[in-house]
Scaffold this motif. Structure first.
Motif, mmCIF file in Angstrom:
data_model
loop_
_atom_site.group_PDB
_atom_site.id
_atom_site.type_symbol
_atom_site.label_atom_id
_atom_site.label_comp_id
_atom_site.label_asym_id
_atom_site.label_seq_id
_atom_site.Cartn_x
_atom_site.Cartn_y
_atom_site.Cartn_z
ATOM 1 N N ASP A 130 -56.159 -42.692 57.020
ATOM 2 C CA ASP A 130 -55.337 -41.500 56.777
ATOM 3 C C ASP A 130 -55.511 -41.014 55.339
ATOM 4 O O ASP A 130 -55.601 -39.799 55.091
ATOM 5 C CB ASP A 130 -53.861 -41.796 57.057
ATOM 6 N N ASP A 131 -55.555 -41.950 54.403
ATOM 7 C CA ASP A 131 -55.764 -41.574 53.000
ATOM 8 C C ASP A 131 -57.145 -40.949 52.818
ATOM 9 O O ASP A 131 -57.302 -39.969 52.073
ATOM 10 C CB ASP A 131 -55.629 -42.801 52.096
ATOM 11 N N SER A 132 -58.145 -41.519 53.482
ATOM 12 C CA SER A 132 -59.502 -40.982 53.384
ATOM 13 C C SER A 132 -59.557 -39.551 53.909
ATOM 14 O O SER A 132 -60.130 -38.655 53.281
ATOM 15 C CB SER A 132 -60.478 -41.867 54.168
ATOM 16 N N LYS A 133 -58.932 -39.326 55.071
ATOM 17 C CA LYS A 133 -58.893 -37.974 55.639
ATOM 18 C C LYS A 133 -58.177 -36.998 54.716
ATOM 19 O O LYS A 133 -58.592 -35.848 54.568
ATOM 20 C CB LYS A 133 -58.184 -38.003 56.998
ATOM 21 N N GLU A 134 -57.098 -37.467 54.112
ATOM 22 C CA GLU A 134 -56.339 -36.603 53.210
ATOM 23 C C GLU A 134 -57.222 -36.109 52.065
ATOM 24 O O GLU A 134 -57.189 -34.924 51.705
ATOM 25 C CB GLU A 134 -55.136 -37.368 52.655
ATOM 26 N N TRP A 135 -58.036 -37.003 51.512
ATOM 27 C CA TRP A 135 -58.903 -36.607 50.407
ATOM 28 C C TRP A 135 -60.048 -35.713 50.885
ATOM 29 O O TRP A 135 -60.471 -34.804 50.163
ATOM 30 C CB TRP A 135 -59.415 -37.833 49.660
ATOM 31 N N CYS A 136 -60.516 -35.941 52.101
ATOM 32 C CA CYS A 136 -61.533 -35.044 52.662
ATOM 33 C C CYS A 136 -60.978 -33.625 52.793
ATOM 34 O O CYS A 136 -61.675 -32.643 52.517
ATOM 35 C CB CYS A 136 -61.986 -35.547 54.026
ATOM 36 N N ARG A 137 -59.729 -33.526 53.194
ATOM 37 C CA ARG A 137 -59.106 -32.201 53.344
ATOM 38 C C ARG A 137 -58.874 -31.544 51.992
ATOM 39 O O ARG A 137 -58.968 -30.319 51.859
ATOM 40 C CB ARG A 137 -57.805 -32.332 54.133
ATOM 41 N N LYS A 138 -58.571 -32.353 50.971
ATOM 42 C CA LYS A 138 -58.440 -31.798 49.624
ATOM 43 C C LYS A 138 -59.777 -31.214 49.154
ATOM 44 O O LYS A 138 -59.812 -30.165 48.498
ATOM 45 C CB LYS A 138 -57.983 -32.884 48.649
ATOM 46 N N ILE A 139 -60.860 -31.907 49.503
ATOM 47 C CA ILE A 139 -62.193 -31.410 49.148
ATOM 48 C C ILE A 139 -62.459 -30.085 49.854
ATOM 49 O O ILE A 139 -62.975 -29.133 49.255
ATOM 50 C CB ILE A 139 -63.275 -32.444 49.512
ATOM 51 N N GLN A 140 -62.093 -30.014 51.141
ATOM 52 C CA GLN A 140 -62.306 -28.787 51.901
ATOM 53 C C GLN A 140 -61.522 -27.615 51.308
ATOM 54 O O GLN A 140 -61.996 -26.482 51.316
ATOM 55 C CB GLN A 140 -61.895 -29.000 53.359
ATOM 56 N N GLN A 141 -60.330 -27.890 50.792
ATOM 57 C CA GLN A 141 -59.542 -26.835 50.157
ATOM 58 C C GLN A 141 -60.234 -26.321 48.901
ATOM 59 O O GLN A 141 -60.231 -25.120 48.616
ATOM 60 C CB GLN A 141 -58.144 -27.352 49.817
ATOM 61 N N LEU A 142 -60.831 -27.244 48.156
ATOM 62 C CA LEU A 142 -61.525 -26.877 46.924
ATOM 63 C C LEU A 142 -62.897 -26.283 47.201
ATOM 64 O O LEU A 142 -63.331 -25.347 46.530
ATOM 65 C CB LEU A 142 -61.661 -28.114 46.028
ATOM 66 N N ASP A 143 -63.558 -26.826 48.219
ATOM 67 C CA ASP A 143 -64.928 -26.421 48.534
ATOM 68 C C ASP A 143 -65.110 -26.359 50.052
ATOM 69 O O ASP A 143 -65.566 -27.321 50.670
ATOM 70 C CB ASP A 143 -65.910 -27.426 47.918
ATOM 71 N N PRO A 144 -64.768 -25.230 50.672
ATOM 72 C CA PRO A 144 -64.863 -25.101 52.131
ATOM 73 C C PRO A 144 -66.280 -25.308 52.676
ATOM 74 O O PRO A 144 -66.448 -25.595 53.863
ATOM 75 C CB PRO A 144 -64.390 -23.665 52.394
ATOM 76 N N GLN A 145 -67.279 -25.195 51.808
ATOM 77 C CA GLN A 145 -68.667 -25.363 52.242
ATOM 78 C C GLN A 145 -69.183 -26.787 52.041
ATOM 79 O O GLN A 145 -70.398 -27.023 52.115
ATOM 80 C CB GLN A 145 -69.577 -24.393 51.456
#
Length: 265
Positions: A130-145
């Protein structure tokens, strides 16, 4: 981790840059500590390397690359699945240091993304999905590509599905309605994430390999034999494409000129 050569080159470049203004001597000492740490790091003497990088940060708290090296040095001492408590301690120290990097490098987008990807990877290896996914989503917010963040979400979804279904789908009959719905939702999330990742990077064969696996997970739930066969056929087609792209990448890598080894190195 893939930091070694990149951050080594950056470290040597920074060390060669002229220093001016207040704190010249202190900053010079910080760079000297960095260079010593880099030497220990390349020799895989990680404890000595960490001491030098920590010293560099004490001398120059804004020394971004020293923090990155320190975090990577901690990561290098982490062995996923090891029963040694020190291994997980190193992972937690790496995560904390990468978070320090995020604060120090808020104006450097690429360094920020690299640090966030490292945090997501470490949480995954610690099985804190869950923590890993949370950080992946933070990356997507910063860099959708960012295709890698999308890929990592799909990997977690596959792992979760496989745990719930079993290798041959033998666990499905024991899942309740909520567990089935959760697993199927994860499969769909993973497939959607990979679809987007492949739009960004059409030659992303790792993403294709997991798309293949997720189609097979979905097929496990299908009771209609014809529909199940179609899903498996789709998985086979994706697997063939992934293999072709992987082989092509290996051939292209083999064609690249090789650097001659320098005597004594």
């Amino acid at each position: 981790m893939r930091f070694t050569s990149k951050w080594l080159a950056a470290a040597l470049l920074l060390a060669a840059m002229p220093l001016a203004g207040c704190g010249f001597v202190t900053k010079l000492r910080a760079r000297d500590s960095l260079n010593k740490g880099v030497k220990f790091f390349t020799e895989q003497k990680y404890e000595q390397a960490a001491e030098r990088f920590e010293e560099a940060i004490r001398l120059d708290p804004e020394f971004e690359i020293a923090r990155m090296y320190l975090a990577t040095t901690y990561t290098s001492q982490f062995v996923p699945g090891s029963p040694d408590p020190r291994s997980n301690e190193m992972a937690e120290k790496a995560i904390a240091t990468f978070k320090d990097v995020l604060v120090a490098s808020k104006d450097n987008r690429q360094t920020t993304i690299n640090a966030m990807l490292s945090i997501a990877s470490l949480y995954y290896q610690l099985k804190k999905y869950d923590d890993s996914k949370e950080w992946c989503r933070k990356i997507q917010q910063l860099d959708p590509q960012n295709a890698e963040a999308l890929y990592r979400v799909a990997v977690i979804d596959y792992d979760d599905s496989l745990k719930n279904t079993g290798l041959q789908g033998e666990h499905i009959e024991f899942l309740n309605a909520e567990e089935k719905a959760h697993t199927l939702a994860g499969i769909e999330e993973g497939l959607k994430a990979l679809e987007t990742a492949l739009q960004i990077r059409p030659d992303y064969f790792d993403a294709l390999e997991y798309e293949n696996l997720l189609w097979r997970e979905k097929a496990k739930f299908e009771k209609d034999e014809k529909a199940k066969a179609e899903l498996i056929h789709q998985a086979d087609m994706v697997a063939q494409k992934a293999l072709a792209l992987r082989l092509k990448a290996q051939e292209e890598e083999a064609k690249k000129p090789k650097k001659l080894a320098t005597k004594g190195k």
